[in-house]
Write an enzyme that holds these catalytic residues in place. Sequence first.
Site, PDB file in Angstrom:
ATOM      1  N   ARG A  63     -33.748  -6.471 -44.735  1.00  0.00           N
ATOM      2  CA  ARG A  63     -33.582  -5.307 -43.773  1.00  0.00           C
ATOM      3  C   ARG A  63     -34.288  -5.541 -42.222  1.00  0.00           C
ATOM      4  O   ARG A  63     -33.761  -5.131 -41.310  1.00  0.00           O
ATOM      5  CB  ARG A  63     -33.639  -3.940 -44.172  1.00  0.00           C
ATOM      6  CG  ARG A  63     -32.943  -3.433 -45.114  1.00  0.00           C
ATOM      7  CD  ARG A  63     -33.288  -2.061 -45.807  1.00  0.00           C
ATOM      8  NE  ARG A  63     -33.431  -1.045 -44.872  1.00  0.00           N
ATOM      9  CZ  ARG A  63     -33.879   0.069 -45.184  1.00  0.00           C
ATOM     10  NH1 ARG A  63     -34.388   0.253 -46.287  1.00  0.00           N
ATOM     11  NH2 ARG A  63     -33.706   0.948 -44.195  1.00  0.00           N
ATOM     12  N   TYR A  97     -27.622   3.049 -28.070  1.00  0.00           N
ATOM     13  CA  TYR A  97     -28.334   3.925 -27.201  1.00  0.00           C
ATOM     14  C   TYR A  97     -29.782   3.945 -27.581  1.00  0.00           C
ATOM     15  O   TYR A  97     -30.240   3.826 -28.685  1.00  0.00           O
ATOM     16  CB  TYR A  97     -27.804   5.433 -27.217  1.00  0.00           C
ATOM     17  CG  TYR A  97     -27.730   6.152 -28.791  1.00  0.00           C
ATOM     18  CD1 TYR A  97     -26.717   5.831 -29.511  1.00  0.00           C
ATOM     19  CD2 TYR A  97     -28.645   7.100 -29.041  1.00  0.00           C
ATOM     20  CE1 TYR A  97     -26.641   6.252 -30.789  1.00  0.00           C
ATOM     21  CE2 TYR A  97     -28.489   7.638 -30.582  1.00  0.00           C
ATOM     22  CZ  TYR A  97     -27.561   6.980 -31.253  1.00  0.00           C
ATOM     23  OH  TYR A  97     -27.481   7.835 -32.535  1.00  0.00           O
ATOM     24  N   PRO A  98     -30.652   4.074 -26.468  1.00  0.00           N
ATOM     25  CA  PRO A  98     -31.969   4.208 -26.609  1.00  0.00           C
ATOM     26  C   PRO A  98     -32.393   5.787 -26.494  1.00  0.00           C
ATOM     27  O   PRO A  98     -31.794   6.565 -26.251  1.00  0.00           O
ATOM     28  CB  PRO A  98     -32.712   3.564 -25.342  1.00  0.00           C
ATOM     29  CG  PRO A  98     -31.639   3.784 -24.299  1.00  0.00           C
ATOM     30  CD  PRO A  98     -30.371   3.920 -25.051  1.00  0.00           C
ATOM     31  N   MET A  99     -33.517   6.089 -27.569  1.00  0.00           N
ATOM     32  CA  MET A  99     -33.728   7.535 -27.659  1.00  0.00           C
ATOM     33  C   MET A  99     -35.550   7.534 -27.713  1.00  0.00           C
ATOM     34  O   MET A  99     -36.054   6.551 -27.921  1.00  0.00           O
ATOM     35  CB  MET A  99     -33.117   8.127 -28.668  1.00  0.00           C
ATOM     36  CG  MET A  99     -33.439   7.457 -30.125  1.00  0.00           C
ATOM     37  SD  MET A  99     -32.667   8.507 -31.176  1.00  0.00           S
ATOM     38  CE  MET A  99     -33.472   9.934 -31.398  1.00  0.00           C
ATOM     39  N   ASP A 100     -35.813   8.745 -27.465  1.00  0.00           N
ATOM     40  CA  ASP A 100     -37.403   9.160 -27.673  1.00  0.00           C
ATOM     41  C   ASP A 100     -37.437  10.274 -28.470  1.00  0.00           C
ATOM     42  O   ASP A 100     -36.453  10.971 -28.483  1.00  0.00           O
ATOM     43  CB  ASP A 100     -37.853   9.691 -26.352  1.00  0.00           C
ATOM     44  CG  ASP A 100     -38.061   8.789 -25.094  1.00  0.00           C
ATOM     45  OD1 ASP A 100     -38.203   7.519 -25.461  1.00  0.00           O
ATOM     46  OD2 ASP A 100     -38.161   9.116 -23.875  1.00  0.00           O
ATOM     47  N   GLN A 157     -26.777   1.034 -39.791  1.00  0.00           N
ATOM     48  CA  GLN A 157     -27.540   1.484 -38.657  1.00  0.00           C
ATOM     49  C   GLN A 157     -28.910   0.438 -38.624  1.00  0.00           C
ATOM     50  O   GLN A 157     -29.310   0.133 -39.654  1.00  0.00           O
ATOM     51  CB  GLN A 157     -28.080   2.870 -38.845  1.00  0.00           C
ATOM     52  CG  GLN A 157     -29.636   3.216 -38.580  1.00  0.00           C
ATOM     53  CD  GLN A 157     -30.510   3.119 -39.794  1.00  0.00           C
ATOM     54  OE1 GLN A 157     -30.064   2.351 -40.532  1.00  0.00           O
ATOM     55  NE2 GLN A 157     -31.391   4.049 -39.983  1.00  0.00           N
ATOM     56  N   SER A 167     -33.290  15.537 -34.804  1.00  0.00           N
ATOM     57  CA  SER A 167     -32.657  15.406 -33.537  1.00  0.00           C
ATOM     58  C   SER A 167     -32.346  16.616 -32.822  1.00  0.00           C
ATOM     59  O   SER A 167     -32.695  16.686 -31.335  1.00  0.00           O
ATOM     60  CB  SER A 167     -31.111  14.882 -33.885  1.00  0.00           C
ATOM     61  OG  SER A 167     -31.296  13.554 -34.446  1.00  0.00           O
ATOM     62  N   HIS A 202     -33.688  13.689 -42.313  1.00  0.00           N
ATOM     63  CA  HIS A 202     -32.615  12.632 -41.519  1.00  0.00           C
ATOM     64  C   HIS A 202     -32.048  11.417 -42.258  1.00  0.00           C
ATOM     65  O   HIS A 202     -30.998  11.258 -42.397  1.00  0.00           O
ATOM     66  CB  HIS A 202     -33.707  11.898 -40.417  1.00  0.00           C
ATOM     67  CG  HIS A 202     -33.249  10.989 -39.809  1.00  0.00           C
ATOM     68  ND1 HIS A 202     -32.372  10.942 -38.569  1.00  0.00           N
ATOM     69  CD2 HIS A 202     -33.186   9.493 -39.858  1.00  0.00           C
ATOM     70  CE1 HIS A 202     -31.903   9.959 -38.272  1.00  0.00           C
ATOM     71  NE2 HIS A 202     -32.394   9.058 -38.758  1.00  0.00           N
TER      72      HIS A 202
HETATM   73  O1  76R Z   1     -34.576   6.380 -45.999  1.00  0.00           O
HETATM   74  C1  76R Z   1     -34.560   5.311 -45.590  1.00  0.00           C
HETATM   75  O2  76R Z   1     -34.512   4.251 -46.251  1.00  0.00           O
HETATM   76  C2  76R Z   1     -34.416   5.117 -44.157  1.00  0.00           C
HETATM   77  C3  76R Z   1     -34.747   6.262 -43.279  1.00  0.00           C
HETATM   78  C4  76R Z   1     -34.583   6.222 -41.930  1.00  0.00           C
HETATM   79  C5  76R Z   1     -35.387   6.051 -40.925  1.00  0.00           C
HETATM   80  C6  76R Z   1     -36.994   5.852 -41.190  1.00  0.00           C
HETATM   81  C7  76R Z   1     -33.455   6.349 -41.265  1.00  0.00           C
HETATM   82  C8  76R Z   1     -32.069   6.450 -42.022  1.00  0.00           C
HETATM   83  N1  76R Z   1     -33.745   6.236 -40.145  1.00  0.00           N
HETATM   84  C9  76R Z   1     -35.005   6.030 -39.842  1.00  0.00           C
HETATM   85  C10 76R Z   1     -35.595   5.945 -38.533  1.00  0.00           C
HETATM   86 MN1  76R Z   1     -32.388   6.738 -38.544  1.00  0.00          MN
HETATM   87  N2  76R Z   1     -30.864   7.217 -37.048  1.00  0.00           N
HETATM   88  C11 76R Z   1     -31.300   7.533 -35.721  1.00  0.00           C
HETATM   89  C12 76R Z   1     -29.956   7.944 -35.038  1.00  0.00           C
HETATM   90  O3  76R Z   1     -28.144  10.320 -32.891  1.00  0.00           O
HETATM   91  C13 76R Z   1     -29.220  10.791 -33.362  1.00  0.00           C
HETATM   92  O4  76R Z   1     -29.364  12.187 -33.539  1.00  0.00           O
HETATM   93  C14 76R Z   1     -30.607   9.982 -33.906  1.00  0.00           C
HETATM   94  C15 76R Z   1     -29.995   8.582 -33.898  1.00  0.00           C
HETATM   95  C16 76R Z   1     -29.032   7.875 -35.958  1.00  0.00           C
HETATM   96  C17 76R Z   1     -27.559   7.939 -35.739  1.00  0.00           C
HETATM   97  C18 76R Z   1     -29.592   7.160 -37.124  1.00  0.00           C
HETATM   98  C19 76R Z   1     -28.909   7.093 -38.307  1.00  0.00           C
HETATM   99  N3  76R Z   1     -33.813   6.768 -37.195  1.00  0.00           N
HETATM  100  C20 76R Z   1     -34.923   6.388 -37.283  1.00  0.00           C
HETATM  101  C21 76R Z   1     -35.859   6.760 -36.287  1.00  0.00           C
HETATM  102  C22 76R Z   1     -37.264   6.120 -36.062  1.00  0.00           C
HETATM  103  C23 76R Z   1     -38.094   7.521 -35.985  1.00  0.00           C
HETATM  104  C24 76R Z   1     -39.432   7.350 -36.418  1.00  0.00           C
HETATM  105  O5  76R Z   1     -39.874   6.393 -37.304  1.00  0.00           O
HETATM  106  O6  76R Z   1     -40.196   8.124 -36.201  1.00  0.00           O
HETATM  107  C25 76R Z   1     -34.987   7.013 -35.228  1.00  0.00           C
HETATM  108  C26 76R Z   1     -35.201   7.116 -33.682  1.00  0.00           C
HETATM  109  C27 76R Z   1     -33.669   7.066 -35.899  1.00  0.00           C
HETATM  110  C28 76R Z   1     -32.356   7.549 -35.227  1.00  0.00           C
HETATM  111  N4  76R Z   1     -30.821   6.623 -40.024  1.00  0.00           N
HETATM  112  C29 76R Z   1     -30.797   6.559 -41.363  1.00  0.00           C
HETATM  113  C30 76R Z   1     -29.651   6.782 -39.507  1.00  0.00           C
HETATM  114  C31 76R Z   1     -28.745   6.424 -40.754  1.00  0.00           C
HETATM  115  C32 76R Z   1     -27.299   6.290 -40.956  1.00  0.00           C
HETATM  116  C33 76R Z   1     -29.734   6.343 -41.738  1.00  0.00           C
HETATM  117  C34 76R Z   1     -29.377   5.901 -43.109  1.00  0.00           C
HETATM  118  C35 76R Z   1     -29.321   4.705 -43.443  1.00  0.00           C
HETATM  119  C36 76R Z   1     -29.494   4.122 -44.787  1.00  0.00           C
HETATM  120  O7  76R Z   1     -30.415   4.812 -45.620  1.00  0.00           O
HETATM  121  O8  76R Z   1     -28.974   2.971 -45.213  1.00  0.00           O
END
Ligand code: 76R
Length: 277
Positions: free
Chosen positions: A161, A175-178, A215, A253, A202
């Site tokens: 990964r 897209y970038p985000m905060d 993702q 979010s 999330h």
């Molecule tokens: O559980 C896990 O194995 C992975 C968990 C996971 C993390 C740590 C995860 C899962 N994400 C993580 C981190 Mn995410 N993600 C986003 C967006 O549009 C929005 O509202 C938010 C944009 C999407 C669409 C998305 C999708 N993720 C993050 C972080 C870092 C934040 C931090 O570490 O504090 C951001 C900014 C972020 C945003 N996320 C997943 C997804 C999807 C589809 C998953 C499941 C993927 C999987 O398990 O294979």
Amino acid sequence: MTPETLPATALPAVPLTVEGASTLHQMMRFRRAAWRALDAGAQARILAEATAALGAMEKPADGRQSAVYSLLGHKGDLMLLHFRRSFEELNQAQIAVARLELSDYLEPTTSYVSMIELGLYESTSKVYGALFEKGIVPHSDEWKQEIEATMARSRAAMAPRLWPEIPASKYLCFYPMDRKRGEVKNWYQETMADRKRMMEEHGLIGRRYAGEVRQIITGSIGFDDWEWGVDLFAEDPLVFKKLIYEMRFDEVSAVYALFGSFFVGLRVPAAGLASVL
Ligand code: 76R
């Protein structure tokens, strides 16, 4: 005593992370008027050079790969996505693209520099808890070594990964985000336990889209204007809308996310470059 009863400053507030590929997104506008002014021979020569160079770069090679996307909308015509082993290699990739004659006809509209990042909220609390049980003092040399050993194991286990191939999916959404740092709602002042819970929720939503969307989260704190880059890959662009809409209701979010510009494009194999120019 448990780690939660330690003074707030005793343990780092930042979750442990592991990093992989260095990534660069390059959004470009195609100077169509200048291109049209070229004769067919010049166009063919420029295309042949670009096709050969980008064709070589699009072959995955041990964490190194580039891909071309044709963007929808006015934010650019092409997006180049590069995964490399280091920033040094990323710099070389950027220069290699700049040296192509085709680059005389490409104008950067924006770009994004980041690194693939896995945030390990779950293991952070486990590791800190285990070290606490053993009586190892936070920030001591022993503590740092134990954490580095755990992170080394995580990096090895998560290598697929951290150093992925660019998913072959037809569509990309970037897209970038905060996370919000407002006067009232501030992600960076929430406790580790609360952030861990919210990130778990999330992840649960995200996993419901497994199989439909891939993702890749890249971290860009210290590298670019936003804190994270989100790359979503899917065969059907509607999935982006469904997933992102559903996540809007998720606490992390709904309360804490701020978004930059969205870019949506279609993957173009280097051999098909001529069809989008
Ligand atoms: O559980 C896990 O194995 C992975 C968990 C996971 C993390 C740590 C995860 C899962 N994400 C993580 C981190 Mn995410 N993600 C986003 C967006 O549009 C929005 O509202 C938010 C944009 C999407 C669409 C998305 C999708 N993720 C993050 C972080 C870092 C934040 C931090 O570490 O504090 C951001 C900014 C972020 C945003 N996320 C997943 C997804 C999807 C589809 C998953 C499941 C993927 C999987 O398990 O294979």
